[in-house]
Design an enzyme around this catalytic site. Structure first.
Site, PDB file in Angstrom:
ATOM      1  N   ASP A  79       0.710  -1.180  -0.080  1.00 17.97           N
ATOM      2  CA  ASP A  79       0.028   0.074   0.040  1.00 17.97           C
ATOM      3  C   ASP A  79       0.918   1.107  -0.119  1.00 17.97           C
ATOM      4  O   ASP A  79       2.064   1.223   0.078  1.00 17.97           O
ATOM      5  CB  ASP A  79      -1.002  -0.078   1.233  1.00 17.97           C
ATOM      6  CG  ASP A  79      -2.200   0.854   0.992  1.00 17.97           C
ATOM      7  OD1 ASP A  79      -2.262   1.544   0.143  1.00 17.97           O
ATOM      8  OD2 ASP A  79      -2.692   1.074   2.075  1.00 17.97           O
ATOM      9  N   LYS A  80       0.069   2.322  -0.308  1.00 14.38           N
ATOM     10  CA  LYS A  80       0.813   3.769  -0.194  1.00 14.38           C
ATOM     11  C   LYS A  80       0.106   4.680   0.551  1.00 14.38           C
ATOM     12  O   LYS A  80      -1.403   4.530   0.730  1.00 14.38           O
ATOM     13  CB  LYS A  80       0.920   4.128  -1.896  1.00 14.38           C
ATOM     14  CG  LYS A  80       1.537   5.580  -2.027  1.00 14.38           C
ATOM     15  CD  LYS A  80       0.922   6.826  -2.185  1.00 14.38           C
ATOM     16  CE  LYS A  80      -0.262   6.938  -2.727  1.00 14.38           C
ATOM     17  NZ  LYS A  80      -0.855   8.386  -2.442  1.00 14.38           N
ATOM     18  N   HIS A  81       0.629   5.666   1.431  1.00 15.74           N
ATOM     19  CA  HIS A  81      -0.229   6.415   2.139  1.00 15.74           C
ATOM     20  C   HIS A  81       0.404   7.903   1.839  1.00 15.74           C
ATOM     21  O   HIS A  81       1.967   8.046   1.833  1.00 15.74           O
ATOM     22  CB  HIS A  81      -0.115   6.194   3.685  1.00 15.74           C
ATOM     23  CG  HIS A  81      -0.748   7.298   4.390  1.00 15.74           C
ATOM     24  ND1 HIS A  81      -2.249   7.340   4.532  1.00 15.74           N
ATOM     25  CD2 HIS A  81      -0.149   8.384   4.940  1.00 15.74           C
ATOM     26  CE1 HIS A  81      -2.347   8.624   5.247  1.00 15.74           C
ATOM     27  NE2 HIS A  81      -1.195   9.280   5.492  1.00 15.74           N
ATOM     28  N   SER A  82      -0.250   8.938   1.566  1.00 16.69           N
ATOM     29  CA  SER A  82       0.083  10.348   1.276  1.00 16.69           C
ATOM     30  C   SER A  82      -0.147  10.931   2.370  1.00 16.69           C
ATOM     31  O   SER A  82      -1.450  10.774   3.246  1.00 16.69           O
ATOM     32  CB  SER A  82      -0.304  10.925   0.086  1.00 16.69           C
ATOM     33  OG  SER A  82      -0.157  12.085  -0.011  1.00 16.69           O
ATOM     34  N   THR A 119      -8.884  10.972  -0.969  1.00 22.94           N
ATOM     35  CA  THR A 119      -9.059  10.076  -2.112  1.00 22.94           C
ATOM     36  C   THR A 119     -10.606   9.391  -2.228  1.00 22.94           C
ATOM     37  O   THR A 119     -11.176   9.287  -3.400  1.00 22.94           O
ATOM     38  CB  THR A 119      -8.083   8.755  -1.950  1.00 22.94           C
ATOM     39  OG1 THR A 119      -6.659   9.129  -2.035  1.00 22.94           O
ATOM     40  CG2 THR A 119      -8.128   7.660  -2.787  1.00 22.94           C
ATOM     41  N   ARG A 167      -8.893  14.054  20.133  1.00 18.22           N
ATOM     42  CA  ARG A 167      -7.828  15.107  19.355  1.00 18.22           C
ATOM     43  C   ARG A 167      -8.213  16.382  18.764  1.00 18.22           C
ATOM     44  O   ARG A 167      -7.913  17.446  19.032  1.00 18.22           O
ATOM     45  CB  ARG A 167      -6.694  14.461  18.529  1.00 18.22           C
ATOM     46  CG  ARG A 167      -5.729  13.678  19.282  1.00 18.22           C
ATOM     47  CD  ARG A 167      -5.348  12.537  18.482  1.00 18.22           C
ATOM     48  NE  ARG A 167      -4.347  13.413  17.330  1.00 18.22           N
ATOM     49  CZ  ARG A 167      -3.910  13.067  16.390  1.00 18.22           C
ATOM     50  NH1 ARG A 167      -4.640  11.492  15.787  1.00 18.22           N
ATOM     51  NH2 ARG A 167      -2.996  13.626  15.313  1.00 18.22           N
ATOM     52  N   SER A 182      -1.610   7.239  14.728  1.00 16.92           N
ATOM     53  CA  SER A 182      -2.947   7.408  13.819  1.00 16.92           C
ATOM     54  C   SER A 182      -3.187   6.798  12.540  1.00 16.92           C
ATOM     55  O   SER A 182      -3.714   6.007  11.995  1.00 16.92           O
ATOM     56  CB  SER A 182      -3.485   8.808  13.922  1.00 16.92           C
ATOM     57  OG  SER A 182      -4.648   8.831  13.112  1.00 16.92           O
ATOM     58  N   LYS A 186      -4.402   2.652  11.117  1.00 15.94           N
ATOM     59  CA  LYS A 186      -5.260   2.039  10.280  1.00 15.94           C
ATOM     60  C   LYS A 186      -4.456   1.276   8.902  1.00 15.94           C
ATOM     61  O   LYS A 186      -5.247   0.458   8.517  1.00 15.94           O
ATOM     62  CB  LYS A 186      -5.854   3.376   9.842  1.00 15.94           C
ATOM     63  CG  LYS A 186      -6.954   4.157  10.741  1.00 15.94           C
ATOM     64  CD  LYS A 186      -7.462   5.406  10.265  1.00 15.94           C
ATOM     65  CE  LYS A 186      -6.710   6.345   9.834  1.00 15.94           C
ATOM     66  NZ  LYS A 186      -6.679   7.555  10.786  1.00 15.94           N
ATOM     67  N   LYS A 187      -3.404   1.794   8.472  1.00 18.10           N
ATOM     68  CA  LYS A 187      -2.786   1.141   7.272  1.00 18.10           C
ATOM     69  C   LYS A 187      -2.205  -0.232   7.744  1.00 18.10           C
ATOM     70  O   LYS A 187      -2.542  -1.008   6.918  1.00 18.10           O
ATOM     71  CB  LYS A 187      -1.450   2.157   6.856  1.00 18.10           C
ATOM     72  CG  LYS A 187      -1.975   3.187   6.260  1.00 18.10           C
ATOM     73  CD  LYS A 187      -2.312   3.124   4.795  1.00 18.10           C
ATOM     74  CE  LYS A 187      -3.105   3.972   3.950  1.00 18.10           C
ATOM     75  NZ  LYS A 187      -3.570   3.542   2.635  1.00 18.10           N
TER      76      LYS A 187
HETATM   77  N1  URA Z   1      -4.333  11.756   9.293  1.00 15.65           N
HETATM   78  C1  URA Z   1      -4.721  10.577  10.167  1.00 15.65           C
HETATM   79  O1  URA Z   1      -5.123   9.705   9.786  1.00 15.65           O
HETATM   80  N2  URA Z   1      -4.449  10.837  11.583  1.00 15.65           N
HETATM   81  C2  URA Z   1      -3.814  11.960  11.935  1.00 15.65           C
HETATM   82  O2  URA Z   1      -3.491  12.401  12.973  1.00 15.65           O
HETATM   83  C3  URA Z   1      -3.521  13.198  10.797  1.00 15.65           C
HETATM   84  C4  URA Z   1      -3.744  12.786   9.545  1.00 15.65           C
END
Ligand code: URA
Length: 435
Positions: A79-82, A119, A167, A182, A186-187
């Protein structure tokens, strides 16, 4: 164990064990920890920071607070996360290209955050595309098509869901430790073997300067590796929009033009190849990132990535002929107005955050949680850094729902651009790689 003792240790900068952090994260997910305690925890972390081990422990515990996917597939799960920017539509091109190259990509994605696009919002510009699917459907589509870009179901990292909301209202979003846990919780719940991170720096990113971007990239890579996921980060430029369109359907147009070869966007192509090359190398599908980038380029060039994108769209409820008929299928705005530069000059600087907020103002993003998005609006044909404009040439075209909204966005657009007499230094697309 009790919440008060753990919070007091963090407040007093005393070490906290992995077991204590796991207990606290589980308490956030189960409700055993109160909102006040979760807020105090977040503030203590923001003010005093976590050690690297504590950050890994928090990430693992938040990941494990819900369902963690496991896979039995003939290729690596990647996977990729930006970290988010303007005109960043890479995921839509990259996921099908990785799938063509033999990877499986269960891409659990987010919605627009602040000034940045999301996305899921972009994909929902495609009529019928449903981003909210259960875990079984995500697994089925990923196995059949090779990629599925969807939203997180309630079963993924529930501790993050609750802590993020707390938060958001307790001035504790801006902690690198909490952002890292965070994002990664999830990733990593998607059961990845490897992850490539696109950490953006510049006026359109959350991290405006290189020191901040490096600190976040280092924390993300170190933590993901510590939690058992091979990870590389690229720090990439966001001092101008990645592509000249910003807005949901408008970005899907750029994606389709690039995937189908109708009009390839070079920055989108190059960044997709750079990130994809890293991911394929981490997943062991190629010998190195350069070879991986070539493979991604080939999957884009011969139309296989476009075909795979079409299969994913159809599986998720979009039109079955989207790749052939995307021009007819995407929504368009009733008002389209060119915004002239007003004075001759060379584009010196672009305030990306202001551009993003102009798109939000048009209805292309949310001011508050739950706002409805208008997928058709945004900014198109944005002049890039270094463009030499006459007074009559446009900075961009505003796509709006009404004349009044177009007028307001035009003023924001003009304020976001700085024109001057000399050519600016154009930053490279990729600044640095960390692994
Ligand atoms: N994106 C997230 O999923 N969590 C954060 O704390 C900031 C950006």
């Amino acid at each position: 164990m009790d919440a008060r003792t753990i919070i007091a240790r963090l407040r007093d900068e005393e070490p906290v064990s992995a077991q204590e952090i796991a207990w606290f994260a589980n308490g956030i997910a189960s409700g055993a920890v109160s909102d006040a305690q979760a807020g105090a925890f977040a503030m203590a972390v923001l003010l005093n920071g976590l050690t690297a081990d504590e950050r890994v422990a928090l990430t693992r515990a938040m990941r494990d607070s819900g369902q963690v996917l496991d896979w039995d597939l003939p290729g690596p799960v990647l996977d990729k996360h930006s970290t988010g920017g303007i005109g960043d539509c890479v995921s839509l091109v990259l996921a099908p290209a990785l799938a063509v190259c033999g990877a499986y990509v269960p891409m659990i994605s987010g919605r627009g955050l602040g000034h940045t696009g999301g996305t899921l919002d972009k994909l929902e510009a495609i009529p019928g595309y449903g981003t909210q699917v259960g875990i079984e459907r995500l697994q089925g589509i990923t196995a059949r098509v090779g990629c599925a870009i969807v939203g997180a179901s309630g079963e993924i990292a529930p501790a993050d869901r609750r802590l993020y909301a707390i938060r958001d209202i307790s001035a504790t979003v801006e902690s690198i430790d909490l952002i890292t846990a965070s994002i990664l919780s999830k990733k990593l719940a998607a059961g990845l073997e490897a992850l490539v991170l696109d950490v953006k720096v510049g006026s359109g990113a959350f991290m405006k300067d290189m020191d901040e971007a490096e600190a976040l990239a280092e924390a993300l890579v170190e933590t993901a590796q510590g939690a058992g996921c091979m990870t590389t980060a690229l720090i990439t430029d966001m001092s101008q929009p990645l592509v000249p369109n910003a807005g949901n359907a408008l970005e899907v147009i750029t994606v389709m033009e690039t995937l189908t070869g109708a009009q390839v966007n070079p920055a989108l192509w190059d960044l997709t190849c750079a990130l994809g090359g890293e991911a394929l190398a981490l997943g062991g599908l190629v010998s190195d990132a350069a070879e991986g980038a070539r493979r991604i380029g080939a999957a884009l060039a011969d139309g296989r990535a476009a075909e795979r994108f079409g299969e994913m769209v159809a599986e998720l409820g979009g039109p079955v002929d989207f790749v052939e008929r995307w021009r007819d299928r995407l929504p368009s705005a009733p008002v389209v107005r060119a915004v002239p530069a007003g004075a001759a000059g060379i584009v010196q600087a672009i305030d990306g955050q202001a551009l993003g907020m102009a798109v939000v103002g048009l209805g292309g993003g949310r001011r508050q949680q739950g706002d409805r998005i208008n997928p058709s609006v945004g900014l198109a044909g944005l002049a890039p850094l270094g463009a030499e404009l006459t007074a009559d040439q446009p900075l961009a075209l505003v796509h709006a729902a009404s004349e009044d909204e177009a007028e307001a966005a035009a003023a924001e657009l003009r304020a976001a651009y700085t024109l001057g007499g000399k050519a600016p230094v154009i930053p490279p697309l990729v600044h640095r790689r960390l692994r």
